[in-house]
Write a protein that holds these residues in place. Structure first.
Motif, mmCIF file in Angstrom:
data_model
loop_
_atom_site.group_PDB
_atom_site.id
_atom_site.type_symbol
_atom_site.label_atom_id
_atom_site.label_comp_id
_atom_site.label_asym_id
_atom_site.label_seq_id
_atom_site.Cartn_x
_atom_site.Cartn_y
_atom_site.Cartn_z
ATOM 1 N N SER A 177 2.678 -11.210 -5.819
ATOM 2 C CA SER A 177 1.658 -11.019 -4.789
ATOM 3 C C SER A 177 0.754 -12.251 -4.727
ATOM 4 O O SER A 177 0.211 -12.681 -5.744
ATOM 5 C CB SER A 177 0.814 -9.779 -5.097
ATOM 6 N N ALA B 162 -9.220 -4.708 1.089
ATOM 7 C CA ALA B 162 -8.369 -3.683 0.484
ATOM 8 C C ALA B 162 -9.103 -2.392 0.122
ATOM 9 O O ALA B 162 -8.477 -1.332 0.004
ATOM 10 C CB ALA B 162 -7.684 -4.259 -0.753
ATOM 11 N N VAL C 176 -4.931 -0.933 -7.224
ATOM 12 C CA VAL C 176 -5.910 -1.773 -7.925
ATOM 13 C C VAL C 176 -7.325 -1.306 -7.596
ATOM 14 O O VAL C 176 -8.165 -1.151 -8.493
ATOM 15 C CB VAL C 176 -5.741 -3.261 -7.532
ATOM 16 N N THR D 286 -7.231 -8.255 -5.190
ATOM 17 C CA THR D 286 -6.600 -7.683 -4.006
ATOM 18 C C THR D 286 -6.750 -8.665 -2.846
ATOM 19 O O THR D 286 -7.328 -9.733 -2.995
ATOM 20 C CB THR D 286 -7.253 -6.347 -3.589
ATOM 21 N N TYR D 287 -6.250 -8.251 -1.668
ATOM 22 C CA TYR D 287 -6.437 -9.087 -0.478
ATOM 23 C C TYR D 287 -7.835 -8.875 0.099
ATOM 24 O O TYR D 287 -8.477 -7.843 -0.103
ATOM 25 C CB TYR D 287 -5.375 -8.784 0.585
ATOM 26 N N LYS E 49 0.355 -1.985 -6.182
ATOM 27 C CA LYS E 49 -0.131 -1.954 -4.802
ATOM 28 C C LYS E 49 -1.615 -2.284 -4.774
ATOM 29 O O LYS E 49 -2.336 -2.054 -5.758
ATOM 30 C CB LYS E 49 0.104 -0.574 -4.183
ATOM 31 N N HIS E 50 -2.075 -2.778 -3.625
ATOM 32 C CA HIS E 50 -3.487 -3.130 -3.478
ATOM 33 C C HIS E 50 -4.386 -1.901 -3.614
ATOM 34 O O HIS E 50 -5.432 -1.963 -4.268
ATOM 35 C CB HIS E 50 -3.725 -3.801 -2.121
ATOM 36 N N ASP E 51 -3.992 -0.793 -2.995
ATOM 37 C CA ASP E 51 -4.832 0.405 -3.083
ATOM 38 C C ASP E 51 -4.897 0.947 -4.509
ATOM 39 O O ASP E 51 -5.918 1.516 -4.921
ATOM 40 C CB ASP E 51 -4.371 1.486 -2.100
ATOM 41 N N GLN F 218 0.853 -1.187 0.000
ATOM 42 C CA GLN F 218 0.000 0.000 0.000
ATOM 43 C C GLN F 218 0.889 1.237 0.000
ATOM 44 O O GLN F 218 2.094 1.149 -0.258
ATOM 45 C CB GLN F 218 -0.912 -0.008 1.232
ATOM 46 N N VAL G 292 -1.934 -6.935 -8.564
ATOM 47 C CA VAL G 292 -1.003 -6.122 -7.774
ATOM 48 C C VAL G 292 0.411 -6.253 -8.308
ATOM 49 O O VAL G 292 1.042 -5.278 -8.728
ATOM 50 C CB VAL G 292 -1.059 -6.525 -6.285
ATOM 51 N N GLY H 71 -2.957 -10.800 -4.479
ATOM 52 C CA GLY H 71 -3.150 -9.847 -5.573
ATOM 53 C C GLY H 71 -2.759 -10.370 -6.942
ATOM 54 O O GLY H 71 -2.828 -9.640 -7.934
#
Length: 297
Positions: A144, A201, A174, A188-189, A170-172, A38, A140, A147
């Motif tokens: 990942s 996420a 995505v 994402t997670y 990064k997850h955010d 993130q 991601v 991700g």
């Protein structure tokens, strides 16, 4: 000429003195990496809280860093530019197989030491996983687990072939791309709700996009997989490892530590683990007909 030789001599002496400094001292701090899932500013701010806690509990000097991506953490383990890291699950498997790194602690969230992946979308026309055929998908990072790896296995099992793949890093990122409609869906997670409030996420961008939970929905879950581990490079001194693991396990018991851990990786603490705890993720690779080297070329 003599002046140049003298300067070179001083540089060599300085380098020799630095190399002799004991690991964990102010002159040679333990390099602690936080895997970049993130915003790096959030990771560093809360990583500093952890850094100060470790020093207060052990007297050891630790320097936090946020490398550019998952693979950079792995390679840092191999070159000893990273001594310890909180890593993503698959990144750990890479570090273990390539460089002999070892997981010693596993993240815990409200008693759970596992988490899931999720496929998210904001497109009302996408109602089932098969609707992703021919769509643009964001992941991601190739290293990942939630991700990418879990979603890739799902797509293989369901025979889903995207028209285009994007790695957002990064997850955010995505979630943001899905929210803005720049892609059709993303991976994402996922973390279960707490008191009816989503903790996956999407929460990473809620401050920026207050209606993200309404606009972006979960299409399907993937997983579960073991939580992120705390990983030590090969040949890391056993006495320092013992001190660090003790400090990390007590970190979440403090108000400041509890807040920092939640902001870092949505954890409430750590518990002991070993390499066998990650065999289930290795099985996913086998099921996909892949190995670690396929992801680091």
């Amino acid at each position: 000429m003599l002046k140049k030789i003298f300067i070179l001599f001083l540089c060599l002496v300085s380098m020799a003195c630095t190399s002799k400094k004991e690991l964990g001292t102010e002159g040679r701090p333990i390099q602690f990496a936080l895997v970049p899932g993130q915003d790096s500013t959030v990771l560093m701010e809360n990583g500093k809280v952890l850094e100060q806690w470790i020093h207060a509990q052990t007297g050891l000097f630790v320097k936090m860093q946020v490398p550019t991506n998952f693979v950079a953490v792995v390679e840092g383990m191999g070159s000893q530019r990273v001594d310890v890291a909180i890593m993503n699950t698959f990144g750990y498997i890479m570090a273990h197989e390539k460089y002999g790194a070892n997981a010693k602690l596993i993240g815990v969230n409200l008693g759970r030491s596992e988490y899931w992946g999720q496929i998210i979308t904001s497109d009302p026309k996408i109602q089932k996983i098969q609707d992703l055929n021919g769509k643009k998908i964001a992941f991601v990072d190739p290293a990942s687990t939630s991700g990418y790896l879990l979603a890739a296995k799902l797509f293989k099992d369901e025979n889903i072939k995207p028209s285009e793949i994007v790695f957002a890093g990064k997850h955010d990122s995505v979630v943001t791309m899905v929210y803005q409609g720049r892609i059709d869906a993303g991976a994402t997670y996922h973390t279960p709700e707490e008191n009816g409030v989503p903790q996956d996420a999407r929460r990473l961008v809620k401050e920026q996009f207050p209606d993200v939970f309404q606009k972006v929905r979960i299409l399907k879950l993937t997983g579960p997989i073991p939580s992120d581990p705390v990983v030590f490079r090969k040949d890391f001194p056993a006495d320092l490892e013992k001190k660090l693991t003790s400090a990390l396990k007590s970190f979440g018991s403090t108000p400041e530590g509890a807040v920092a851990l939640k902001k870092l990786y949505h954890l409430t603490g750590f518990k002991d683990c070993d390499d066998k705890d990650y065999d289930s993720t290795r099985k996913i690779l086998l099921d996909m007909g892949k190995n670690v080297q396929d992801f680091v070329k």
